[in-house]
Each structure stands twice: as C-alpha cells, then as structure tokens.
Design a protein around this motif. Structure first.
Motif, short mmCIF file in Angstrom:
data_model
loop_
_atom_site.label_atom_id
_atom_site.label_comp_id
_atom_site.label_asym_id
_atom_site.label_seq_id
_atom_site.Cartn_x
_atom_site.Cartn_y
_atom_site.Cartn_z
N ASP A 16 0.85 -1.19 0.00
CA ASP A 16 0.00 0.00 0.00
C ASP A 16 0.88 1.24 0.00
OD1 ASP A 16 -2.31 1.50 0.03
OD2 ASP A 16 -2.62 1.35 2.20
N ARG A 17 0.29 2.39 -0.37
CA ARG A 17 1.05 3.63 -0.33
C ARG A 17 1.25 4.09 1.12
NH1 ARG A 17 -2.75 8.17 -0.71
NH2 ARG A 17 -4.88 7.38 -0.64
N PRO A 18 2.20 4.97 1.37
CA PRO A 18 2.56 5.31 2.74
C PRO A 18 1.45 6.02 3.51
CG PRO A 18 3.74 6.69 1.16
CD PRO A 18 3.07 5.63 0.38
N HIS A 19 1.33 5.67 4.79
CA HIS A 19 0.44 6.40 5.70
C HIS A 19 1.31 7.09 6.76
CE1 HIS A 19 1.05 3.17 8.59
NE2 HIS A 19 0.49 2.28 7.79
N ILE A 20 0.69 7.71 7.76
CA ILE A 20 1.50 8.52 8.68
C ILE A 20 2.40 7.67 9.58
CG2 ILE A 20 -0.14 10.44 8.65
CD1 ILE A 20 -0.80 9.72 11.58
N GLY A 21 2.09 6.37 9.70
CA GLY A 21 3.01 5.51 10.45
C GLY A 21 4.35 5.39 9.76
N HIS A 22 4.32 5.11 8.44
CA HIS A 22 5.57 5.06 7.67
C HIS A 22 6.26 6.42 7.69
CE1 HIS A 22 2.73 2.26 5.41
NE2 HIS A 22 3.63 1.43 5.90
N THR A 23 5.46 7.46 7.54
CA THR A 23 6.02 8.81 7.46
C THR A 23 6.68 9.21 8.77
OG1 THR A 23 4.18 9.33 5.98
CG2 THR A 23 5.51 11.17 6.73
N GLU A 73 4.97 0.53 -8.91
CA GLU A 73 3.90 1.51 -8.70
C GLU A 73 3.93 2.04 -7.26
OE1 GLU A 73 0.04 0.05 -9.59
OE2 GLU A 73 0.50 -0.46 -11.69
N VAL A 74 4.03 1.13 -6.32
CA VAL A 74 3.98 1.53 -4.91
C VAL A 74 5.25 2.29 -4.51
CG1 VAL A 74 3.78 0.73 -2.53
CG2 VAL A 74 2.45 -0.38 -4.34
N VAL A 75 6.39 1.82 -4.99
CA VAL A 75 7.66 2.48 -4.66
C VAL A 75 7.65 3.93 -5.11
CG1 VAL A 75 10.11 2.55 -5.25
CG2 VAL A 75 9.06 0.40 -4.55
N ALA A 76 7.04 4.21 -6.25
CA ALA A 76 6.97 5.59 -6.76
C ALA A 76 6.28 6.51 -5.75
CB ALA A 76 6.25 5.63 -8.10
N ASN A 77 5.28 5.98 -5.03
CA ASN A 77 4.61 6.80 -4.02
C ASN A 77 5.57 7.17 -2.88
OD1 ASN A 77 1.90 6.76 -5.10
ND2 ASN A 77 1.77 4.62 -4.49
N LEU A 81 7.06 11.01 -2.21
CA LEU A 81 6.75 11.63 -0.93
C LEU A 81 8.02 12.02 -0.19
CD1 LEU A 81 4.67 12.46 1.22
CD2 LEU A 81 4.80 10.11 2.12
N TRP A 82 9.01 11.13 -0.15
CA TRP A 82 10.25 11.45 0.55
C TRP A 82 10.97 12.64 -0.11
CZ3 TRP A 82 7.74 9.29 3.72
CH2 TRP A 82 7.73 7.98 4.13
N LYS A 83 10.87 12.72 -1.44
CA LYS A 83 11.46 13.87 -2.14
C LYS A 83 10.72 15.15 -1.77
CE LYS A 83 12.46 15.60 -6.81
NZ LYS A 83 12.35 15.31 -8.27
N GLN A 84 9.40 15.08 -1.77
CA GLN A 84 8.57 16.24 -1.42
C GLN A 84 8.87 16.72 0.00
OE1 GLN A 84 4.37 15.39 -1.67
NE2 GLN A 84 3.77 17.29 -0.64
N MET A 85 9.14 15.78 0.91
CA MET A 85 9.37 16.14 2.30
C MET A 85 10.84 16.43 2.60
SD MET A 85 6.76 13.65 4.40
CE MET A 85 7.01 14.61 5.90
N GLY A 86 11.70 16.35 1.58
CA GLY A 86 13.10 16.72 1.77
C GLY A 86 13.89 15.76 2.62
N MET A 87 13.54 14.45 2.59
CA MET A 87 14.30 13.46 3.36
C MET A 87 15.74 13.42 2.87
SD MET A 87 12.03 12.38 5.47
CE MET A 87 10.28 12.00 5.66
N THR A 88 16.67 13.21 3.77
CA THR A 88 18.09 13.32 3.43
C THR A 88 18.80 11.97 3.42
OG1 THR A 88 18.63 13.76 5.76
CG2 THR A 88 18.24 15.67 4.33
N LYS A 292 -8.84 -1.79 8.44
CA LYS A 292 -9.84 -1.17 9.32
C LYS A 292 -10.36 0.14 8.76
CE LYS A 292 -7.88 -3.19 13.53
NZ LYS A 292 -7.17 -2.92 14.80
N GLY A 293 -9.74 0.63 7.69
CA GLY A 293 -10.21 1.87 7.06
C GLY A 293 -9.96 3.10 7.89
N ASN A 294 -8.97 3.06 8.80
CA ASN A 294 -8.73 4.22 9.67
C ASN A 294 -7.35 4.83 9.44
OD1 ASN A 294 -7.13 2.23 10.74
ND2 ASN A 294 -7.86 2.45 12.84
N VAL A 295 -6.85 4.71 8.20
CA VAL A 295 -5.52 5.20 7.87
C VAL A 295 -5.57 6.70 7.57
CG1 VAL A 295 -3.69 5.09 6.14
CG2 VAL A 295 -4.67 2.98 7.04
N VAL A 296 -4.59 7.44 8.12
CA VAL A 296 -4.43 8.85 7.79
C VAL A 296 -3.23 8.97 6.85
CG1 VAL A 296 -3.92 11.16 8.69
CG2 VAL A 296 -5.37 9.59 10.00
N ARG A 297 -3.44 9.61 5.70
CA ARG A 297 -2.38 9.75 4.71
C ARG A 297 -1.63 11.07 4.95
NH1 ARG A 297 -1.92 4.63 2.86
NH2 ARG A 297 -3.96 3.81 2.27
#
Length: 633
Positions: A16-23, A73-77, A81-88, A292-297
């Motif tokens: 799946d694409r990243p949620h706030i846990g991964h982030t 497909e999933v890796v691109a997400n 996102l990491w590029k957008q957030m400036g991860m180093t 559970k459908g309770n994911v925050v992106r």
C-alpha cells in the motif's frame, strides 16, 4: 577518519502507499540524521522497500500484472513523498535491486556451507499477515489479539536457520549491552521471549516464486524476513558498518532484536549498537490499518506544511509509546506551539528590535536579577536539549525548549519593554531584555533546525544571518555572543490555522469511516444544583509514573502532577491502557475527592474517563497545550 553515523528505517512493505506511520518513522530517522550532521558528524542514512513475498505475488496476480510492476507503482509513491518532504537519505534500497539479491544469495550459501542453515520439513502454523511461521506461544499471542483467523496449517520442505544455537549468545548480548534495545520496557519483552526458548527458523518457501532463489536449489525462494533484514548490510558502504541506530516499529522488534543479530553472529559481523522501537499512531484505541479503514495519509496533513507535520510528529510522540491521533489535536498543537508560541514570540521580538533599536541588536551592559535569570536558563536549556536529542528523545527535547519559550512570554509581560522604551533612562534595561530575547530565538532556530529545517532557516535569516542554519554546528555556538549584524526582514513563521474551516473541509471529504458498535446510552442521573457541582475541583494533571497494582488486572497506580503537588492516584483503567502508554499523558483529575484505599493503596483523586459502563474507559484528554494545575471550568 571516523566511521559515519549510520541510521536506518525499516524497509516498507509494498502492499500500500505510505500512511503517517511510515512517514513518522522516516521523519524520525531524518531528524536524527540532520541532528548528527549538525554535531559535526558524517551520516549515512538508509531507507527503502521490502518487495518480495506471497501477498505481493497474490495482489499482482489479481491485477494481471507482474509483482515487479506492482512494486514499481507503490515504490513511486514512497520516493515521491520522501522527495517532497526533503528526506536526506543517501540510498533508497529495494529488495529487488540486483546488488541486494546477489549479496543475500552469497550470505545464504556462506551460512549453508557453515552448517548454520540446513534443509528439513516444516509442519505447523503459519501467519498469513506476517508471512511468518509461528510457534504455539506466538499463536496464543495472535489469538489474544484477535488474529487467529490469519493462521493456517502448513507443511512444506524448507531451509532452516539454526536460531536455537544462538539463544545463549543473544542473552549474553542483552546482558552486556543494555543499550541494544530501547526503550527498556521493549527490551524486557525481547529478553522474555528469548528466555522462553528459541526454535530454529524457517527461511525459505516453495509455495511461491516471487523472491530471491536459494542458490543451487531454485525451487526454494528465500524467506522474506531473511531477505528483508539483510538490506541493512547490503545497502551499507563498508566504511559505515555497523549501524549505530536502527529505527523500527514495536510490531517488528522481535525480528530485529532476535533474528537479525543471530544472522549477523552467524556471519561473523559486528552488531548494531541500538535498535530503537517506537509505538503506533492510533485512531481512537486502534492501530491504523488499511483493513480497518482508519488510515491517515500524509498528504492530508502536508496541506499545513512539511515542517508542521515534522514538528507534530516529534513533539507529540514519545518514542516507544503509542500515541492517539486526531485532526483536532494536530491543529491545536500547531496553533499553540507554532502560531501562538514561537511565531508570536519571534514576531514581537523582531518588531521591538526594529522599532526601538532600528534593527540593530544591542549588547547588554547591565542585567538585573530577572534578566540574569533568563540568560542563565538559556545556558541550561541548550545543553539539556542536546542531551535529550542525542538520546533520540525529541519529544523530551522539544518539551524542554517550549517550556523555556513560555517563560519568555512571562518575561516580556514582567519587563514591559514598551514602557521601558518611553524613557531613555531605561535604555540599559531595554537593551538587556531585547538581547535576551534575540539570543533565545537564535538558539531556538539552531536547535529546531533538524526538526523544522525550513522554519528554522526563515527565523535564522530574520535574525540577520545569511548562512544556512543546517550547516552550523552546535559545538562552540556562543549563546551570549553578539548579533552578526542588523536583523533581516521579519516573516511570519507559521500562520494560525482556522480550525473550524479546516475541520469543515476535512469532513467534506472524510476518510473511510470506522464501523462503530451501537451504544446503549444510560439514563441521565438525578439533577444536582449548581452550588453542589461547583464544589468539584477539576484540574489538568500529567501522569509522571504508572505501574500495575499487583494481583489486579484492572488497577494502575500513578503519580500525577496537578500543578500544586504530585499525587498518588489509583485508577481502574488497566484493561484499557498499558502503564507505559500513560506516561506524560494529560488527564483531568477530580482533585478534592476524599482519599480512599484500593488494594491497600491510598488514592488521592480520580481521573475522568468516559464509557457506557459496558465498554472500556476512555480517559478524558485536555488540549495538548494545557498545563498541570489548570482548572477545568
């Protein structure tokens, strides 16, 4: 040349694409990496994706695409996102990378030749969700969590790793290196698991084809966890090994604190210094989960800015403990700490320096007792922040700093610089106040740069600097030194969030709702008059300590700070909360309740909680910026 500081995140599964846990995990690693660079260290930061396994193979087949296409497909997400957030990070490793595959096969063969890997037949239980074989003890744990439906009986030929041969060496490692797993209470869970006895670990499968083939026996593919854990080794330059800090979620700690060091011991490799296990972000009392459908992106929250999300993660989550998420709490935190707190303090300070001193920061010549107290506090806060941050406790570090920033607001109120400016005779006092405020903001910009790099740079430039704050080191920073030059243009650091409007927008496009059971609402109790009700003293409290009461599965004994004093309070919340998850939690306390004994312990107060008498209690939580001792009116 010294070894670079090496920090890793777990590699994220491509289901799946990243949620706030991964982030959160990746932000924590990025903040730590930035912090160590500002300590003057070289840093190697690794993250990536785990792309093999049965679930990926099945999901791809259902869409009539290859597993690699699904992974791409999933890796691109993630990478976007990491590029957008400036991860180093220095490398984003994928378990489908050819160099990773080759090194995994080489290590597998090495351990096979050594005798640490052997072929046999496995017969027993298998967890579909974890893609792992489980013992009877583990099966009972899953059943207790309501996950027994994910267990199946399995029998197949497999290669085993002689995990049982490393039980004593693992226990010796734990005894000699108490820093190996943090926090301590998670380490205790690991020790108990290993002390209970280890069985050899199946590390190959024949029922799937999506994985790295076993060298010389290609009907077998290498078990996803043996494959995945080795990414930390295959993705690391020789000069950076071993890892200094490996950040994982608590649900995968066992793999990292038991299997991973055993693999390395077998290979004769140096072991990681510390495995840091963080808790979960919860919605209500549940872990965020796609099912559970309770994911925050994260994209939902990034509308408030990258730095806002980074700050919220570090400020609100105490590493190792679970933390409940709510949109209201998220916005309350940002408004309280960034808009009303630091943003307002910076705006007032820079405006006064422009208005009263033409933008030139004065050097104080005389300091009275109050001025000296504020200067001395800064000298204490700066090293304390660095000490907490060096222990990867940014929650504690930021709490120390924001407590100090709040005292600066009180300092301004007491000093009344707007009155001092009316009489030139007060110039020495005004100079001292403005210099103190400026130096506090300068130190703040430096300290928060790993957490909020963009906001810190804006503040840094507003304070008159033309350099990059992230390229400044903490070592040798002169807290009481003069300003570099005239202050720059004052720019707003954080715009206050219109909470009502934002909540309306969020509700217009809500996340999938989590099914809630119907509630049997109890009848309203008998009416009481206002005079009776107003006798109840309700105060904000902060839980400092918590432990279970022996011989009770319900009672927890807590030490609670209510502002005026610290109280012992015993609460019947043990079936809903773990003691470790209560630490530093804000609660509402009935402070004038007569003491009473529970299981022989005298309890001085009660915590407010909500329930329908049938469900578990839900502690009433004050806003994040409330302080112990606040009256609840």
């Amino acid at each position: 040349m010294s070894k670079p500081f090496y920090v890793t995140t777990p590699i994220y599964y491509v289901n799946d694409r990243p949620h706030i846990g991964h982030t959160y995990t990746t932000v924590l690693a990025d903040v730590i990496a930035r912090f160590h660079r500002m300590r003057g260290e070289q840093v190697y930061f690794l993250t990536g994706t785990d792309e093999h396994g049965q679930k990926v193979e099945k999901a791809a087949a259902a869409r009539s695409i290859t597993p690699k296409q699904l992974a791409d497909e999933v890796v691109a997400n993630y990478t976007e996102l990491w590029k957008q957030m400036g991860m180093t990070h220095f490398r984003f490793i994928r378990t489908t990378d050819e160099d990773h595959k080759a090194q995994v096969q080489r290590l597998f063969k090495r351990l096979l030749d050594k005798g640490d890997i052997y072929k046999a037949t496995y017969k027993g239980l298998y967890s579909v969700s974890d893609e792992a074989y489980v013992t009877e003890t583990q099966a009972k744990e899953l059943q207790a969590q309501g996950l027994a439906h994910q267990l199946i009986e399995l029998e197949e030929e497999t290669y085993f790793f002689r995990l049982s041969a490393y039980q004593d060496r693992l226990l010796k490692l734990y005894e000699e290196h108490p820093e190996f797993v943090q926090p301590d209470f998670r380490f205790n869970e690991v020790k108990r698991f290993v002390e209970g006895g280890l069985q050899d670990l199946s590390i190959s499968r024949t029922s799937i084809s999506w994985g790295i083939p076993v060298p010389g026996d290609e009907k077998h593919v290498i078990y996803v966890w043996f494959d995945a854990l080795l990414n930390y080794l295959t993705g690391c330059p020789a000069n950076s090994w071993p890892p200094d800090l490996q950040i994982v979620g608590k649900d995968i700690l066992r793999f990292h604190a038991v299997y991973w060091p055993a693999f390395l011991m077998a290979a004769g490799m140096f072991l990681p210094t510390t495995i840091l296990a963080h808790g979960w972000w919860l919605m209500g009392d549940d872990k965020m989960s796609k099912s559970k459908g309770n994911v925050v992106r994260p994209d939902t929250l990034l509308r408030f800015g990258n730095d806002a999300l980074r700050f919220y993660f570090m400020r609100d989550m105490q590493v190792g403990h679970d933390r409940g998420f709510s949109y209201e709490g998220f916005m309350d935190r940002l408004n309280a700490d960034l808009a009303n707190g630091l943003g307002n303090l910076a705006s007032r300070t820079l405006s006064m320096i422009q208005r009263y001193r033409g933008g030139v920061v004065p050097m104080p010549t005389v300091m009275d007792e109050l001025d000296q107290e504020m200067a001395t506090q800064l000298l204490a806060v700066f090293p304390e922040y660095l000490e907490q941050a060096r222990a990867s406790n940014f929650h504690g570090a930021l709490d120390v700093l924001w407590t100090y920033l709040r005292t600066l607001d009180g300092y301004i109120v007491k000093a009344e610089p707007w009155k001092l400016a009316k009489d030139p005779a007060n110039d020495p006092k005004l100079d001292a106040v403005l210099a103190n405020l400026y130096r506090a903001l300068r130190a703040t910009a430096l300290l928060v740069a790993p957490v909020m790099p963009e906001l810190a740079q804006t503040l840094w430039e507003g304070l008159g600097h033309t350099t990059k704050v992230a390229e400044t080191t903490f070592h040798g920073f002169a807290l009481d030194g003069p300003a570099i030059g005239p202050i720059g243009e004052s720019k707003p650091l954080f715009q206050r969030i219109d909470k009502e409007k934002e909540m309306s927008d969020l509700m217009a496009d809500p996340a999938p709702a989590v099914a809630k059971p119907s509630l049997d609402v109890p009848e309203i109790r008998e009416t009481v008059d206002a005079d009776t009700f107003f006798k109840v003293d309700l105060r904000v409290g902060k839980i400092l300590e918590a432990e279970r009461v022996p011989k009770s599965d319900k009672l927890i004994r807590m030490k609670v700070d209510i502002g005026l004093e610290q109280r012992t309070i015993v609460g019947g919340i043990g079936k809903a909360y773990e003691p470790a998850d209560l630490l530093n939690r804000l609660v509402v306390v009935v402070a004038n309740l007569a003491p009473r004994k529970l299981m022989g312990i005298e309890s001085h107060g009660m915590l407010l909680a909500a329930s329908d008498n049938a469900s578990k209690p839900y502690l009433i939580a004050p806003p994040a910026d409330a302080m112990p001792g606040f009256l609840v009116k």
